[in-house]
Design a protein around this motif. Structure first.
Motif, mmCIF file in Angstrom:
data_model
loop_
_atom_site.group_PDB
_atom_site.id
_atom_site.type_symbol
_atom_site.label_atom_id
_atom_site.label_comp_id
_atom_site.label_asym_id
_atom_site.label_seq_id
_atom_site.Cartn_x
_atom_site.Cartn_y
_atom_site.Cartn_z
ATOM 1 N N GLU A 66 0.970 -1.479 0.107
ATOM 2 C CA GLU A 66 -0.293 -0.239 -0.190
ATOM 3 C C GLU A 66 0.872 0.696 0.084
ATOM 4 O OE1 GLU A 66 -2.764 -0.192 2.656
ATOM 5 O OE2 GLU A 66 -3.531 -1.848 2.014
ATOM 6 N N LEU A 67 0.794 2.395 -0.867
ATOM 7 C CA LEU A 67 1.715 2.864 -0.934
ATOM 8 C C LEU A 67 0.152 4.716 -1.611
ATOM 9 C CD1 LEU A 67 4.040 2.068 -3.125
ATOM 10 C CD2 LEU A 67 4.694 2.592 -1.208
ATOM 11 N N ASP A 68 0.874 5.827 -1.362
ATOM 12 C CA ASP A 68 0.016 6.916 -1.913
ATOM 13 C C ASP A 68 0.047 6.578 -3.239
ATOM 14 O OD1 ASP A 68 2.562 7.619 -2.499
ATOM 15 O OD2 ASP A 68 2.634 9.767 -1.099
ATOM 16 N N GLU A 69 -0.489 8.060 -4.147
ATOM 17 C CA GLU A 69 -1.541 7.308 -5.304
ATOM 18 C C GLU A 69 -0.686 7.708 -6.441
ATOM 19 O OE1 GLU A 69 -5.160 8.341 -8.317
ATOM 20 O OE2 GLU A 69 -5.089 8.954 -5.856
ATOM 21 N N LEU A 76 5.693 -6.142 -11.100
ATOM 22 C CA LEU A 76 4.288 -5.168 -10.456
ATOM 23 C C LEU A 76 3.616 -4.800 -11.477
ATOM 24 C CD1 LEU A 76 7.182 -2.101 -8.768
ATOM 25 C CD2 LEU A 76 6.544 -4.384 -8.073
ATOM 26 N N GLU A 77 3.134 -5.138 -10.058
ATOM 27 C CA GLU A 77 0.698 -3.886 -11.481
ATOM 28 C C GLU A 77 0.223 -4.093 -10.450
ATOM 29 O OE1 GLU A 77 -1.886 -7.629 -11.351
ATOM 30 O OE2 GLU A 77 0.136 -8.089 -12.340
ATOM 31 N N ARG A 78 -0.345 -2.747 -11.133
ATOM 32 C CA ARG A 78 -1.401 -2.204 -9.807
ATOM 33 C C ARG A 78 -2.271 -2.447 -9.490
ATOM 34 N NH1 ARG A 78 -1.255 4.161 -10.546
ATOM 35 N NH2 ARG A 78 -2.650 4.456 -8.698
ATOM 36 N N PHE A 79 -3.003 -2.421 -8.387
ATOM 37 C CA PHE A 79 -3.679 -2.933 -7.420
ATOM 38 C C PHE A 79 -4.381 -2.247 -7.497
ATOM 39 C CE2 PHE A 79 -5.267 -5.594 -4.115
ATOM 40 C CZ PHE A 79 -5.728 -7.006 -4.991
ATOM 41 N N GLY A 80 -5.260 -1.723 -8.229
ATOM 42 C CA GLY A 80 -5.851 -0.532 -7.554
ATOM 43 C C GLY A 80 -5.576 0.890 -7.249
ATOM 44 N N PRO A 81 -6.263 1.836 -6.657
ATOM 45 C CA PRO A 81 -5.919 3.666 -6.643
ATOM 46 C C PRO A 81 -4.434 3.340 -5.555
ATOM 47 C CG PRO A 81 -7.523 3.060 -5.341
ATOM 48 C CD PRO A 81 -7.074 2.256 -6.349
ATOM 49 N N ARG A 82 -4.329 2.900 -4.325
ATOM 50 C CA ARG A 82 -3.139 2.924 -3.599
ATOM 51 C C ARG A 82 -2.332 1.814 -3.578
ATOM 52 N NH1 ARG A 82 -5.625 6.718 0.702
ATOM 53 N NH2 ARG A 82 -3.058 6.682 1.379
ATOM 54 N N ALA A 83 -1.907 0.966 -4.531
ATOM 55 C CA ALA A 83 -1.782 0.075 -4.001
ATOM 56 C C ALA A 83 -1.019 -0.849 -5.089
ATOM 57 C CB ALA A 83 -2.508 -1.189 -3.518
ATOM 58 N N MET A 84 0.407 -1.174 -5.375
ATOM 59 C CA MET A 84 0.688 -1.873 -6.084
ATOM 60 C C MET A 84 1.176 -3.378 -5.351
ATOM 61 S SD MET A 84 1.582 -0.043 -7.872
ATOM 62 C CE MET A 84 2.455 -0.694 -9.326
ATOM 63 N N LEU A 85 1.159 -4.607 -6.837
ATOM 64 C CA LEU A 85 0.816 -6.131 -6.359
ATOM 65 C C LEU A 85 2.773 -6.536 -6.340
ATOM 66 C CD1 LEU A 85 -0.705 -8.182 -5.603
ATOM 67 C CD2 LEU A 85 -1.125 -8.907 -8.118
ATOM 68 N N VAL A 86 3.008 -7.405 -5.958
ATOM 69 C CA VAL A 86 4.371 -7.672 -6.658
ATOM 70 C C VAL A 86 4.476 -9.447 -6.684
ATOM 71 C CG1 VAL A 86 6.927 -7.812 -5.876
ATOM 72 C CG2 VAL A 86 5.449 -6.035 -5.272
ATOM 73 N N ARG A 87 4.814 -9.900 -7.864
ATOM 74 C CA ARG A 87 4.716 -11.118 -8.053
ATOM 75 C C ARG A 87 5.806 -11.579 -7.944
ATOM 76 N NH1 ARG A 87 -0.396 -12.438 -10.078
ATOM 77 N NH2 ARG A 87 -1.827 -11.135 -10.091
ATOM 78 N N ALA A 88 6.761 -11.806 -8.414
ATOM 79 C CA ALA A 88 8.413 -11.894 -8.712
ATOM 80 C C ALA A 88 9.634 -10.515 -7.795
ATOM 81 C CB ALA A 88 8.336 -12.386 -10.122
ATOM 82 N N VAL A 89 10.228 -11.021 -7.781
ATOM 83 C CA VAL A 89 11.373 -10.533 -7.149
ATOM 84 C C VAL A 89 12.899 -10.549 -8.057
ATOM 85 C CG1 VAL A 89 10.221 -9.946 -5.219
ATOM 86 C CG2 VAL A 89 11.857 -11.566 -5.142
ATOM 87 N N GLY A 143 10.427 -2.907 1.872
ATOM 88 C CA GLY A 143 11.122 -1.852 2.574
ATOM 89 C C GLY A 143 11.139 -1.131 0.362
ATOM 90 N N LEU A 144 11.989 -2.242 -0.104
ATOM 91 C CA LEU A 144 12.192 -2.266 -1.228
ATOM 92 C C LEU A 144 11.285 -1.467 -2.148
ATOM 93 C CD1 LEU A 144 14.409 -3.214 -3.839
ATOM 94 C CD2 LEU A 144 12.904 -4.928 -4.414
ATOM 95 N N VAL A 145 9.685 -2.380 -2.288
ATOM 96 C CA VAL A 145 8.828 -1.510 -3.221
ATOM 97 C C VAL A 145 9.019 0.524 -2.597
ATOM 98 C CG1 VAL A 145 6.297 -0.446 -4.085
ATOM 99 C CG2 VAL A 145 7.889 -2.849 -3.504
ATOM 100 N N THR A 146 9.235 0.944 -1.993
ATOM 101 C CA THR A 146 8.825 1.548 -1.053
ATOM 102 C C THR A 146 9.816 2.520 -1.468
ATOM 103 O OG1 THR A 146 7.441 0.747 1.145
ATOM 104 C CG2 THR A 146 8.202 2.927 1.153
ATOM 105 N N ASP A 147 10.837 2.590 -1.364
ATOM 106 C CA ASP A 147 12.415 3.223 -1.200
ATOM 107 C C ASP A 147 12.319 3.331 -2.871
ATOM 108 O OD1 ASP A 147 13.166 2.794 1.440
ATOM 109 O OD2 ASP A 147 14.416 1.066 1.196
ATOM 110 N N LEU A 148 12.181 2.178 -4.036
ATOM 111 C CA LEU A 148 12.159 2.238 -4.606
ATOM 112 C C LEU A 148 11.112 3.474 -5.337
ATOM 113 C CD1 LEU A 148 12.190 -0.379 -6.573
ATOM 114 C CD2 LEU A 148 14.373 0.215 -6.724
ATOM 115 N N ALA A 149 10.134 3.793 -4.647
ATOM 116 C CA ALA A 149 8.831 4.630 -5.337
ATOM 117 C C ALA A 149 9.921 6.162 -4.482
ATOM 118 C CB ALA A 149 8.275 4.417 -4.316
#
Length: 613
Positions: free
Chosen positions: A482-485, A505-518, A529-535
């Motif tokens: 969950e992140l801001d829009e 990564l793929e969009r999962f609603g207006p305020r979330a991202m879905l991580v399928r693979a790393v 933490g990885l996705v948040t820092d990348l944003a």
């Protein structure tokens, strides 16, 4: 108001405003003239930071009396043989330099051509006072006194004598750096401030004018692309400064301060240096005369390139290649306060045995008991001291004999490897579950395991991208972050680029991202933490940097999350494997944030700590 022609003295003062902003501006023009005159030695003397007096003496070709008269007229020069102003090959060609300076100060011009009589001409704020023969050695001597004394509106905007002196010294340093074949000296108020001899090599001249450590902590630059050539010396990423004043840039031998070149340096050192630190470099760019315009600034400190993208790419590629060849090198200069912390411990008196009694025989045997195969004390002896207080009064004492330190070791089934073949030595242990202690042939090496592995992971990712992409590892259960829009929008717009790193990564609603693979290189990392820092990284650098530089930031952020953390216990084999990979990996001397990954305590320093030297 009708148009009128300005008087000559006012025209000269207006021209002086373009050329002579401060003492350093006048000094720059005079020293450039000396260099263009073929001098092998240039001596500069300053008084009051250059405000009270500037004197430049050279042993160049000199001027005849008639040439001296022309030199003090506006728009007269010997540096432009024809009308091809864009092909000028000297440091300057302005005829108004000398007359502009003479219009706002008292100037004494003395010169002599070899085999002829010397001549002197004195001009006081535009008025010729005297003109006649004098006895001077071959060459030219220019003396400027009381700059802006009769122009109070300009003089009151000058800074303190100390600040003006610093600007003058910087001007001479830059010009001296470009010409190691010429000797330079600077005196300020009778005190020698700088002296370099003619005939030095370029690295020697740069080190003499910046930091002596550049000899040991710099890498040579020699790179060519088409008709462009880049030379000079660049400091290691860990050899940096808090300000950018130690970045010296030259285009066709001319000192410049160009934002394009400074930005290229910053890009070349990206992910190898903290963002608040600056590299130490001296770069010499050679380009065809028709590919650069040096006349876009009155003082010629800025230039305009016909193909700026090519120039920027040349600098970034040249610096990166030189730093790649530096390998695992890092600055080896432990901080003085850290070295001062190594103090010989004062011997303390042995604790008195009065009031103390031996533990039980079983305890004593356990305390001195057999060790485990790994060299640790057996469990029977853990937690029991050999000395026990008989009375509670002894609880206040701090000199009780405690159990022996329990070090972690491993059985040695083969002789330890020779250190002579490994620059970073061989691992001897681990301290605080963070630092690897290694023994090299000439000293003791300490390695920050997290910082070192972080750099190794980053370089692996870069190599994998160059080879076609980073393998990904699918998650058993996709994770929702969950992140801001706006952050989700940034990540979604870069999803294709992130997939090159193995992050699906793929969009999962207006305020979330879905991580399928790393990325498979990262192993079990903190996905949130990885996705948040990348944003956050994309928010900070998305617009300012090119695609390649953005990818470097992404790779660095991922590498930080996938590296060995401080606090993890490593085996000796793992430590040595880390050291060996560092030795063959470019840039392994500094982590992704620019901090050193290893330091060495020379054996001589170790011996000093024990009073052996």
């Amino acid at each position: 108001m009708s148009i009128r022609r300005l008087p000559e003295h006012l025209v000269n003062r207006i021209a002086a405003g373009e050329v002579v902003e401060r003492p350093a501006s006048a000094l720059k023009e005079l020293v450039e003239n000396a260099i263009d005159a073929g001098a092998t030695r240039v001596d500069v003397r300053l008084a009051g930071g250059g405000i009270d007096g500037i004197e430049v003496i050279d042993d160049g070709c000199g001027m005849a009396p008639e040439d001296m008269a022309l030199a003090l007229e506006r728009h007269a020069t010997s540096k432009l043989p024809d009308e091809a102003i864009e092909l000028v090959s000297t440091l300057g060609f302005r005829g108004e330099a000398l007359p502009s300076i003479a219009s706002v100060a008292r100037m004494t011009l003395e010169s002599r051509v070899r085999g002829a009589e010397g001549w002197a001409r004195i001009v006081d704020n535009g008025v010729v006072e005297s003109d006649g023969p004098t006895g001077v050695p071959p060459g030219t001597r220019v003396r400027v006194d009381a700059l802006f004394a009769r122009v109070p509106a300009r003089r009151k905007f000058l800074r303190s004598a100390r600040s003006e002196y610093a600007a003058c010294l910087d001007v001479v340093k830059r010009l001296a750096m470009a010409r190691p074949d010429i000797g330079f000296s600077v005196e300020h108020d009778g005190r020698r401030a700088l002296q370099v001899l003619a005939g030095e090599s370029l690295p020697q001249r740069v080190a003499a004018l910046t930091d002596r450590g550049m000899i040991d902590n710099g890498v040579p630059i020699d790179f060519q692309r088409e008709q462009l050539a880049l030379g000079g010396i660049a400091g290691l990423p860990t050899f940096n400064r808090g300000v950018a004043d130690h970045q010296y840039l030259f285009v066709n031998g001319r000192p410049v301060k160009d934002r394009l070149l400074i930005g290229a340096i910053r890009g070349a050192y990206a992910e190898m240096m903290p963002r608040d630190r600056h590299a130490m470099v001296a770069l010499f760019l050679e380009v065809p005369a028709d590919a650069v315009d040096v006349n876009v600034h009155p003082a010629k400190t800025e230039v305009r390139f016909r193909e700026p993208a090519m120039v920027r790419g040349l600098i970034v590629s040249g610096l990166r290649r030189a730093l790649d060849e530096a390998g695992h090198r890092s600055v080896q200069r432990p901080a003085e306060d850290a070295m001062a912390a190594w103090q010989p411990e004062q011997p303390s008196p042995a604790p008195s045995v009065e009031g103390l009694e031996w533990g039980s025989a079983a305890s004593a045997n356990a305390g001195f008991g057999a060790t485990s195969p790994t060299g640790n004390l057996s469990p029977e002896g853990e937690g029991l001291g050999l000395w026990q207080p008989r009375h509670a009064v002894f609880d206040r004492r701090q000199t009780f004999i405690s159990p022996a330190p329990q070090g972690r070791a491993e059985p040695s089934y083969a002789p330890p490897p020779e250190t002579i073949t490994h620059p970073l030595g061989v691992a001897r242990g681990q301290v605080a579950k963070t630092y690897i202690v290694a023994e090299a042939e000439d000293g003791l090496v300490l390695v920050d395991q997290h910082a070192a592995h972080e750099r190794l992971v980053l370089e692996r990712m870069r190599k994998a991208i160059a080879d076609g992409g980073i393998a990904s590892q699918a998650l058993l259960l996709p994770e929702v972050i969950e992140l801001d829009e706006p952050a989700c929008d940034r990540l979604e717009s870069r999803a294709t680029e992130l997939s090159e790193f193995g992050l699906d990564l793929e969009r999962f609603g207006p305020r979330a991202m879905l991580v399928r693979a790393v990325p498979a290189l990262l192993g079990q990392s903190d996905v949130t933490g990885l996705v948040t820092d990348l944003a956050d990284e994309l928010a900070a650098f998305d617009e300012a940097l090119s695609l390649k530089e953005r990818l470097d930031h992404v790779a660095a952020t991922m590498a930080c999350h996938g590296s060995v953390r401080a606090g993890r216990v490593l085996s000796v084999a793992e430590m040595n494997a880390l050291l060996r990979e560092m030795e063959i990996t470019p840039h392994s001397g500094q982590c992704n944030h620019g901090r050193p990954t290893w330091v060495k305590l020379q054996m001589g320093d170790v011996e000093k700590l024990f009073g052996r030297k």
